[in-house]
Design an enzyme around this catalytic site. Structure first.
Site, mmCIF file in Angstrom:
data_model
loop_
_atom_site.group_PDB
_atom_site.id
_atom_site.type_symbol
_atom_site.label_atom_id
_atom_site.label_comp_id
_atom_site.label_asym_id
_atom_site.label_seq_id
_atom_site.Cartn_x
_atom_site.Cartn_y
_atom_site.Cartn_z
ATOM 1 N N ASP A 19 -15.237 74.535 3.739
ATOM 2 C CA ASP A 19 -16.456 73.017 4.271
ATOM 3 C C ASP A 19 -18.119 73.696 4.031
ATOM 4 O O ASP A 19 -18.696 74.869 3.524
ATOM 5 C CB ASP A 19 -16.331 73.191 5.993
ATOM 6 C CG ASP A 19 -17.682 72.624 6.422
ATOM 7 O OD1 ASP A 19 -16.990 71.598 6.228
ATOM 8 O OD2 ASP A 19 -18.048 73.092 7.287
ATOM 9 N N ASP A 21 -21.534 72.628 5.072
ATOM 10 C CA ASP A 21 -22.570 72.316 6.504
ATOM 11 C C ASP A 21 -22.065 73.115 7.719
ATOM 12 O O ASP A 21 -20.796 72.831 8.278
ATOM 13 C CB ASP A 21 -21.942 71.045 6.890
ATOM 14 C CG ASP A 21 -23.492 70.257 5.921
ATOM 15 O OD1 ASP A 21 -24.784 70.103 6.042
ATOM 16 O OD2 ASP A 21 -22.757 69.575 5.134
ATOM 17 N N ASP A 178 -16.182 74.938 10.360
ATOM 18 C CA ASP A 178 -17.539 74.821 11.780
ATOM 19 C C ASP A 178 -16.954 74.292 12.532
ATOM 20 O O ASP A 178 -17.454 74.482 13.634
ATOM 21 C CB ASP A 178 -18.639 75.616 11.468
ATOM 22 C CG ASP A 178 -19.086 74.407 10.964
ATOM 23 O OD1 ASP A 178 -18.801 73.544 10.018
ATOM 24 O OD2 ASP A 178 -20.947 74.105 11.703
HETATM 25 O O1 LIG Z 1 -21.892 65.815 6.585
HETATM 26 C C1 LIG Z 1 -21.152 65.650 6.947
HETATM 27 O O2 LIG Z 1 -20.370 64.525 7.691
HETATM 28 C C2 LIG Z 1 -20.265 67.073 7.518
HETATM 29 O O3 LIG Z 1 -19.918 67.565 6.294
HETATM 30 P P1 LIG Z 1 -19.445 69.142 6.167
HETATM 31 O O4 LIG Z 1 -17.875 68.840 6.718
HETATM 32 O O5 LIG Z 1 -19.799 70.308 5.350
HETATM 33 O O6 LIG Z 1 -19.694 69.993 8.011
#
Ligand SMILES: O=C(O)COP(=O)(O)O
Length: 226
Positions: A19, A21, A178
């Protein structure tokens, strides 16, 4: 906090998927700055790092909700989401860095010729400039965004697409994230999963209820599976 809980013997994976963020990148301060720009423009109080950090993995609307609190329901939401995204896109990698331990893990994966990729729910027009701004991410084998396919996490489809593009079978992949939707998507894709406890996770009781295969305190725990 429990470290690297394993429900199975140590496995060496053919591919790692991450992932973005709250897992590879600490994006919270750039997202929080964009949120606070919107709040200031509406003459509302800005929010602290602790508050925006908790929502940083959940997309633009979730960030705005923690900023506007009970006023969020009364707002022109689409317009504010656009304002936040524009503010974020203008300064997408001002404060963002890899979390401690990510760079050594990626270097080791590359040294051992183990494929690694990124699957994020961020839309592609934000993912592309962000990934391009972080040199450590330049060797990702695949980068799939939330709008690459018709479905985003918790659907398993984007993860299955990553596995196909990398030429690996899903049960030989580890997905590290996360948020609950990361673990749900990984399990639904038939992959093994690891929770990134260094990211924007809720309390430990909630995290343990996700029942990921591993709960990692640090990306360095990935060295046990290479
Ligand atoms: O910006 C988002 O919707 C979340 O991004 P992620 O899946 O990298 O946690």
């Amino acid at each position: 906090m429990a470290s690297s809980q394993s429900t199975s013997p140590t496995i060496e994976y053919d591919a790692f998927l991450f992932d973005l963020d709250g897992t590879l990148l600490d994006t919270a301060d750039d997202l929080g700055a964009a949120l606070n720009t919107v709040l200031r423009s509406q003459q509302l109080d800005t929010v602290s790092r602790e508050v925006y950090r908790a929502a940083a993995s959940n997309g633009a609307a979730a960030l705005l909700e923690v900023g506007f609190k009970d006023k969020w329901g009364e707002q022109p939401q689409a317009q504010l989401v656009k304002q936040l995204i524009d503010a974020y896109a203008a300064n997408i990698a001002k404060h963002t860095t890899c979390f401690a331990g990510i760079e050594p893990l990626l270097i080791e994966l590359e040294r051992k010729n183990i494929k690694w990729g990124i699957m994020t729910n961020k839309p592609g027009f934000l993912t592309a400039p962000l990934v391009a701004a972080i040199p450590a991410l330049k060797n990702a084998c695949v980068v799939i965004s939330g709008d690459t396919l018709a479905e985003a996490k918790p659907s398993p489809l984007p993860l299955l697409h990553c596995a196909k593009l990398m030429g690996v079978t899903p049960n030989r992949c580890l997905y590290i994230g996360d948020a609950l939707r990361d673990i749900q998507a990984g399990k639904a894709a038939g992959m093994h999963t690891a929770t990134a406890l260094w990211g924007y996770v809720p309390n430990l009781t909630e995290v343990l209820s996700w029942q990921a295969d591993f709960n990692w305190q640090s990306p360095i725990e990935g060295f046990n599976h290479i």
